[in-house]
Design an enzyme around this catalytic site. Structure first.
Site, short mmCIF file in Angstrom:
data_model
loop_
_atom_site.label_atom_id
_atom_site.label_comp_id
_atom_site.label_asym_id
_atom_site.label_seq_id
_atom_site.Cartn_x
_atom_site.Cartn_y
_atom_site.Cartn_z
N TYR A 1 17.68 7.70 10.21
CA TYR A 1 17.63 6.27 10.54
C TYR A 1 17.79 6.09 12.03
CZ TYR A 1 17.06 2.90 6.86
OH TYR A 1 16.50 2.08 5.93
N GLU B 1 17.18 2.65 13.82
CA GLU B 1 16.84 1.26 14.19
C GLU B 1 17.12 1.05 15.67
OE1 GLU B 1 19.20 -1.02 11.52
OE2 GLU B 1 17.77 -0.88 9.89
N ASP C 1 -7.73 -5.91 18.54
CA ASP C 1 -7.32 -4.98 17.48
C ASP C 1 -8.37 -3.88 17.46
OD1 ASP C 1 -6.94 -3.57 15.18
OD2 ASP C 1 -6.78 -5.31 13.86
N LYS D 1 -7.47 6.13 11.94
CA LYS D 1 -8.93 6.02 11.77
C LYS D 1 -9.59 6.96 12.78
CE LYS D 1 -8.78 1.42 9.76
NZ LYS D 1 -7.58 0.62 9.99
N ARG E 1 -0.97 7.99 9.33
CA ARG E 1 -1.10 6.58 8.98
C ARG E 1 0.00 5.78 9.67
NH1 ARG E 1 -4.24 4.21 5.34
NH2 ARG E 1 -5.24 6.21 5.16
N1 PLP Z 1 -7.20 -3.96 11.81
C1 PLP Z 1 -8.43 -3.52 11.55
C2 PLP Z 1 -9.53 -3.89 12.49
C3 PLP Z 1 -8.68 -2.75 10.42
O1 PLP Z 1 -9.92 -2.35 10.13
C4 PLP Z 1 -7.61 -2.44 9.56
C5 PLP Z 1 -7.78 -1.62 8.33
O2 PLP Z 1 -8.78 -1.34 7.84
C6 PLP Z 1 -6.35 -2.94 9.86
C7 PLP Z 1 -6.17 -3.68 10.99
C8 PLP Z 1 -5.19 -2.75 8.93
O3 PLP Z 1 -4.66 -1.53 8.94
P1 PLP Z 1 -3.70 -1.05 7.73
O4 PLP Z 1 -4.59 -0.85 6.58
O5 PLP Z 1 -3.12 0.18 8.32
O6 PLP Z 1 -2.70 -2.13 7.53
#
Ligand code: PLP
Length: 433
Positions: free
Chosen positions: A51, A53, A206, A235, A241
């Site tokens: 842990y 935090e 994002d 990805k 992950r």
């Molecule tokens: N943002 C984008 C552009 C994504 O394609 C994805 C997932 O496919 C996410 C966020 C979310 O990621 P997670 O599935 O890890 O929550």
């Protein structure tokens, strides 16, 4: 203490079956990849027991000297992997995944019911960018914030920046979100920056899908123009992950992003960080700075282009006509079939991809397209030649789906599936060759 085979043969056997599935199938899901053995070793380590935090040097638990060293190393590598100056940019490596990372940003800089604009999900955006339908606020983002999605120009398949600008001027969002889950082109960051500035909005990217490509500089760099950049780590980046949030260190629109974002992650929305993931991420980010990684990302893009060209040669319509990145989006509607059935047929031949909505779709349940990505099979050594063969396999699957069309769908589905599984199905042999 026993190993998994002895302690729990049931789980061991499921893992073995999944391993076989991953090994045997053509993995074309654009958001998936095969991480390295080194990353998996870190993820499967004793780091999961601790842990911690808080942030390095400021923890709520004792015994964190090694975890502090690990998280600091991970942060340094994250900044280095994206060529960021540590005086200008900071990063939080604790988000548990991409959706939590995005919600943490919203929590940091927005008040409930503030207005946001992200790419609409049926046009390639992600749920967490504010997805809602006329009947239902689907994503938490649209429950807690007022969402007005922007969309693609349906004739070109490119983001309709003129419409985004007009709508932003009327809607006056506090946050504009770039980035997508199914968009084969780069975003026009300078244009989006101008639009955000004109209405006094934050600009967030994002880059979940393309973060590996950004790290390798094979697509445009969002850091030049955005205030905040979020990403998943599993990805194209090919890590464990997880998620990360990068933020500018200088205040933006009067907000100290560093403390707002760090506080939103913990104690705002999370508890103890997943140190095993942070360990795996640190390994991934070391690799992301290597010449091999750059070479890999270049191949991800050139393989995707080869796949796109072959599909066009075979007569397919691609959204936006092609691809600048790691994915193509095939519009199957001109053939009179949908993505769901093609996905199913290909699945039977161990070709894994996903149905996807394409601009102009009437129903999200029966989307008119498929999304195909190159990162995973490029990791497994596929070159342009193999990706051309992949396009041909997909073509076979589409032809089978078309031939089977009179038997599908609805009440005839069983018959249809029987036809597919009992008829001579050449793809299965070819895939396992
Ligand atoms: N943002 C984008 C552009 C994504 O394609 C994805 C997932 O496919 C996410 C966020 C979310 O990621 P997670 O599935 O890890 O929550």
């Amino acid at each position: 203490d026993h190993g998994l085979s002895e302690a729990d043969p049931d789980v061991r056997s499921i893992i073995d079956k999944e391993k076989q599935r991953q090994f045997k199938s053509l993995e074309l899901i654009a958001s998936e990849n095969f991480t390295s053995r080194a990353v998996m070793e870190a993820v499967g380590s004793c780091l999961t027991n601790k842990y911690s935090e808080g942030l390095p040097g400021k923890r709520y638990y004792g015994g964190n000297e090694h975890i502090d060293e690990l998280e600091t190393l991970c942060q340094q590598r994250a900044l280095a992997a994206f060529r960021l100056d540590k005086n200008k940019w900071g990063v939080n490596v604790q988000p548990l995944s991409g959706s939590p990372a995005n919600f943490e940003v919203y929590t940091a800089i927005l008040n409930p019911h503030d207005r946001i604009m992200g790419l609409d999900l049926p046009h390639g955006g992600h749920l967490s960018h504010g997805f809602m339908t006329p009947k239902r606020r689907v994503s938490g983002t649209s429950i807690y914030f007022e969402s007005m999605p922007y969309r693609l120009d349906e004739t070109t398949g490119i983001v309709d920046y003129d419409m985004l600008e007009k709508t932003a001027n009327l809607f006056r969002p506090k946050l504009i979100i770039a980035g997508a889950s199914a968009y084969p082109r780069d975003f026009d960051y300078p244009r989006m920056r101008k639009i955000a500035d004109a209405v006094g909005a934050f600009l967030m990217m994002d880059m979940a899908h393309i973060s590996g490509l950004v790290a390798a500089s094979v697509v445009a760099d969002p850091f030049e123009f955005c205030d905040i950049v979020t990403t998943t780590t599993h990805k194209s980046l090919r890590g464990p992950r997880g998620g990360m949030i990068f933020f500018r260190k200088d205040p933006v629109l009067g907000v100290d992003l560093e403390s707002a974002i760090n506080n939103a992650v913990f104690p705002g929305l999370q508890g103890g960080p997943h140190n095993h993931t942070i360990g795996g991420l640190a390994v991934c980010l070391k690799h992301a700075q290597s010449p091999e990684f750059k070479d890999y990302q270049n191949k991800v893009v050139s393989n995707c282009r080869a796949l796109a060209s072959r599909l066009v040669e075979l007569g397919y319509k691609l959204v936006s006509g092609g691809s600048d990145n790691h994915l193509v989006l095939v519009d199957l509607r001109p053939l009179g079939i949908d993505g769901a059935r093609v996905e199913k047929i290909l699945d039977m031949a161990s070709i894994t991809l996903n149905k996807n909505s394409v601009p102009g779709d009437k129903s999200a349940l029966v989307p008119g397209g498929i999304r195909i990505g190159s990162p995973a099979m490029t990791t497994r050594g596929f070159t342009e030649k193999e990706f051309i063969a992949v396009a041909d396999f997909i073509h076979e699957g589409v032809k089978i789906t078309l031939n089977a069309k009179p038997l599908a769908p609805g009440s005839k589905l069983q018959e249809f599936l029987k036809f597919v599984t009992t008829s001579d199905f050449p793809l299965i042999d070819r895939v396992s060759d």
